[in-house]
Design an enzyme around this catalytic site. Structure first.
Site, mmCIF file in Angstrom:
data_model
loop_
_atom_site.group_PDB
_atom_site.id
_atom_site.type_symbol
_atom_site.label_atom_id
_atom_site.label_comp_id
_atom_site.label_asym_id
_atom_site.label_seq_id
_atom_site.Cartn_x
_atom_site.Cartn_y
_atom_site.Cartn_z
ATOM 1 C CD GLU A 5 -7.842 -12.340 -5.930
ATOM 2 O OE1 GLU A 5 -8.760 -13.145 -6.026
ATOM 3 O OE2 GLU A 5 -7.386 -11.701 -6.899
ATOM 4 N N GLY A 32 -5.214 -19.527 -9.406
ATOM 5 C CA GLY A 32 -5.262 -20.425 -10.558
ATOM 6 C C GLY A 32 -4.285 -21.590 -10.466
ATOM 7 C CG HIS A 46 -6.956 -9.750 -10.558
ATOM 8 N ND1 HIS A 46 -6.010 -10.549 -11.145
ATOM 9 C CD2 HIS A 46 -7.814 -10.578 -9.910
ATOM 10 C CE1 HIS A 46 -6.296 -11.818 -10.879
ATOM 11 N NE2 HIS A 46 -7.392 -11.864 -10.130
ATOM 12 C CD GLU A 55 -5.305 -13.355 -13.544
ATOM 13 O OE1 GLU A 55 -6.331 -12.939 -14.101
ATOM 14 O OE2 GLU A 55 -5.292 -14.403 -12.850
ATOM 15 C CB SER A 79 -6.793 -22.266 -5.511
ATOM 16 O OG SER A 79 -5.961 -22.073 -6.640
ATOM 17 C CG ASN A 122 -11.929 -12.221 -11.810
ATOM 18 O OD1 ASN A 122 -12.313 -11.862 -12.923
ATOM 19 N ND2 ASN A 122 -10.661 -12.122 -11.428
ATOM 20 C CD1 TRP A 123 -17.543 -15.412 -13.777
ATOM 21 C CD2 TRP A 123 -18.618 -14.718 -15.622
ATOM 22 N NE1 TRP A 123 -18.893 -15.527 -13.536
ATOM 23 C CE2 TRP A 123 -19.580 -15.103 -14.662
ATOM 24 C CE3 TRP A 123 -19.061 -14.248 -16.855
ATOM 25 C CZ2 TRP A 123 -20.952 -15.023 -14.900
ATOM 26 C CZ3 TRP A 123 -20.420 -14.170 -17.101
ATOM 27 C CH2 TRP A 123 -21.357 -14.556 -16.126
ATOM 28 C CE LYS A 124 -8.929 -15.022 -12.512
ATOM 29 N NZ LYS A 124 -7.712 -15.600 -11.988
ATOM 30 N N GLY A 134 -11.622 -19.631 -11.095
ATOM 31 C CA GLY A 134 -11.993 -20.885 -11.767
ATOM 32 C C GLY A 134 -13.317 -21.476 -11.301
HETATM 33 P P1 PGA Z 1 -8.783 -18.563 -8.847
HETATM 34 O O1 PGA Z 1 -8.713 -16.992 -9.181
HETATM 35 O O2 PGA Z 1 -9.953 -18.764 -7.942
HETATM 36 O O3 PGA Z 1 -8.957 -19.241 -10.179
HETATM 37 O O4 PGA Z 1 -7.491 -18.927 -8.178
HETATM 38 C C1 PGA Z 1 -8.983 -16.031 -8.213
HETATM 39 C C2 PGA Z 1 -8.830 -14.642 -8.784
HETATM 40 O O5 PGA Z 1 -7.902 -14.432 -9.585
HETATM 41 O O6 PGA Z 1 -9.602 -13.730 -8.474
#
Ligand code: PGA
Length: 251
Positions: free
Chosen positions: A168, A174, A96, A98, A214, A10-12, A236
């Site tokens: 998650e 993150g 997600h 976010e 993470s 997931n590149w966001k 990330g």
């Molecule tokens: P992260 O993000 O690996 O940077 O913690 C995971 C995600 O939000 O899918």
């Protein structure tokens, strides 16, 4: 265990188009582990380019990070599930943290997005997970059960074939703080039990449940060794070709 193994990036809202192109070239060259299905979730403007790069790579596919709950029309800035299909997407992320947190996406919207995705031939990676306070107050199972029920209860059984889950924990996204393998396994087993209650034991046994938060080149192996962890949704660490390939090759 016959369950599918999946590693998704997931590149966001990251990378330039050149960086994205380079990343995909390196990962398709070095992340060839045929035991694992690989998915890229790039930002919308890069979807077509990334799909063109993986079109001949059997185990790689592409997905959107979001889709609209509406089919089409006057919704400035939105992207329809059907459009994702047209540029070659096979998947879409729904729920997600976010999106829930910064864009106030609620259960109703997530259900509508999921329906829209299925109706347009996309597979859904449904994301859920508790906040830090919820875990501290020992409500994480209750919260996860609620989030699963919000979107999955009443879903037609035939649709579950196109559904993947991603646990998650918000406190791990993150932050560099990962759930321990024990915490991940405990929750994934609970998720599978909840899926068995919502549908059937057989469906629960088949459905991939990914871990996200993470997950990186150092801890992926231990997490993926858990009986109920079927892969990862990586943020990330999916932006660096070496790290992402190491994660893919952790299986
Ligand atoms: P992260 O993000 O690996 O940077 O913690 C995971 C995600 O939000 O899918």
């Amino acid at each position: 265990m016959s369950r599918r193994k999946v590693v998704a990036g997931n590149w966001k809202m990251n990378l330039s188009l050149d960086e994205a192109t380079e990343l995909v070239k390196q990962v398709t060259a070095n992340g060839k582990n045929s035991a694992v299905e690989k998915i890229f979730f790039p930002p919308f403007p890069y979807l077509k380019t990334v799909n063109d790069l993986v079109i001949d790579e059997l185990e790689f596919s592409v997905g959107g990070q979001n889709c609209s709950a509406k089919a089409s029309g006057a919704f400035t800035g939105e992207v329809a599930a059907k459009m994702l299909r047209e540029v070659g997407c096979e998947y879409v992320l729904v729920g997600h943290s976010e999106r829930r947190q910064y864009f106030n996406e609620d259960a109703r919207q997530l259900r509508d997005k999921t329906d829209m995705a299925f109706n347009n031939g996309l597979k859904v990676v449904y994301c859920f997970g508790e906040q830090l306070e919820e875990r501290k107050s020992n409500r994480h199972f209750e919260v996860v059960k609620q989030q699963l029920g919000d979107v999955l209860s009443g879903m037609e059984v035939s649709k579950t074939r196109n559904l993947l889950l991603a646990y998650e924990p918000v406190w791990a996204i993150g932050t560099g703080e990962t759930a321990s393998a024990e915490q991940a396994q405990e929750m994934h087993a609970f998720v599978r039990k909840t899926i068995a209650e919502l549908f059937t034991k057989e469906i629960a046994a088949e459905m991939p449940v990914l871990y996200g938060g993470s997950c990186n080149a150092q801890n992926a192996k231990e997490l993926f060794a858990c009986a109920d962890v079927d892969g990862g949704l990586i943020g990330g660490a999916s932006l660096k070709a070496n790290d992402f390939c190491k994660i893919i090759n952790s299986f």
